[in-house]
Design a protein around this motif. Sequence first.
Motif: not given
Length: 429
Positions: A354-358, A426, A428
């Motif tokens: 998980e990274e930057d809400f992705r 990546v 959402r």
Amino acid sequence: MKRFNRLILWVVLSGLAGIAAFAGYALSPLRTEHSKAYRIEVNRILHQASQQEGPAFPLMFNASDYSYIRSMSWMDKDAEPLAIQRFFDGSGVKDSEEYIVKPIYLDERLSGFLRFSYEDGSSYIRGTVVLIVILLLILAAVTGLLLYVRAQIIRPFHKIEKLPYELAKGHLNPGMKESKSRFFGKFIWGLDLLRQTLDTQRQTNHRLEKDRQTLVASLSHELKTPVAAIKLYSSALSDGLYESEAKQRDCARLIGQKAEQIEHLIASIITTSVSSLQEVEIQSSEFYIRDWLQRAVHNHKERLDLLKIRLEIGGYQNKLLLGDPDKLLEVLDNIIENAIKYGDGTRIGITFEEEDFRQLIRIENSGVPIMANELPYIFTSFWRGSNAGDKQGNGLGLFICKQLLQKMGGDIFVEASGRGMCFVLVLRY
């Protein structure tokens, strides 16, 4: 345009030549001789006046008998000094006339003064000069009118006369600047708008055609995965690799599933042969990672086992993702197919971060990575790396993967290391 320029030059030169000839003729010395002729008439009148009593002679003067003398007046020598002064100053003489005062002697005695008013030719010269100026102004006006016609009508028409022919031939560049001409401004603007519309339509048709070809080619590319699986399962059955009847039935079932997948892809090819890549519909919905991953593993586990390639799944949280699970499976199929084709046949790993809400899904395979200077081109359509060798392919798989993920609001990028290749999806939440 050249002919009209020559016409303007001819009008200017002819007009100047005509005005010069007229001025030379009108202002020649022969035309100004009369500026001295009035003196002859003055002397003749003075001679007649010396024979008579001064005051009576002006009454006998008739202007019609003379060409230049217009009037004559008498002033007695014994008149008041103020009257004599005004007489000599030209009181009563018209502004358009000149005058001269002569003394009159009778019996060698001063009797009075005669004043003659006359035209010395200066008015003729002034009139001629005014006429020349008027002719020059007319010439300038005609020249200005011709230049206006050239700038506002001839030049714009010269610009557009070849445009319809060029449009008919498909030559849509370069464009035309909007003209401020009151005669052709809107017409030129309309023609240029038509050119832009045709150019845009041509580019759109070219893009749609390219997209159609790309999409059909990509779907054809996707056929390779189920075909390869069918070939692998059928070879396993024919070679007797499955001893148990249950395994054989399971293998036959998988072959049937792959055949159905091929039928679906063929139907997609027929449908998308009249559409474009930009028109591919993404059915966005929420789905759990576990459900999607189980489908992915089910599609590839048997094949990877037969090829003796380890499939390693890392730990993850069963989150809800937003996207099209079917299209995401197509993306994973393409990446695993590349891993089988270009990897060393040892390992394929799927991990989650998980990274930057992705949500990041990393698909790694062991083997020799492509060269670092080739990484920027790996998602370009019809591009293949130097490691492709004689392996079949059209360079569309990764291009389609990027297009699909971007339509889902996600993305894909690649990383290379000494151990192999890694593709990162990546997505959402």
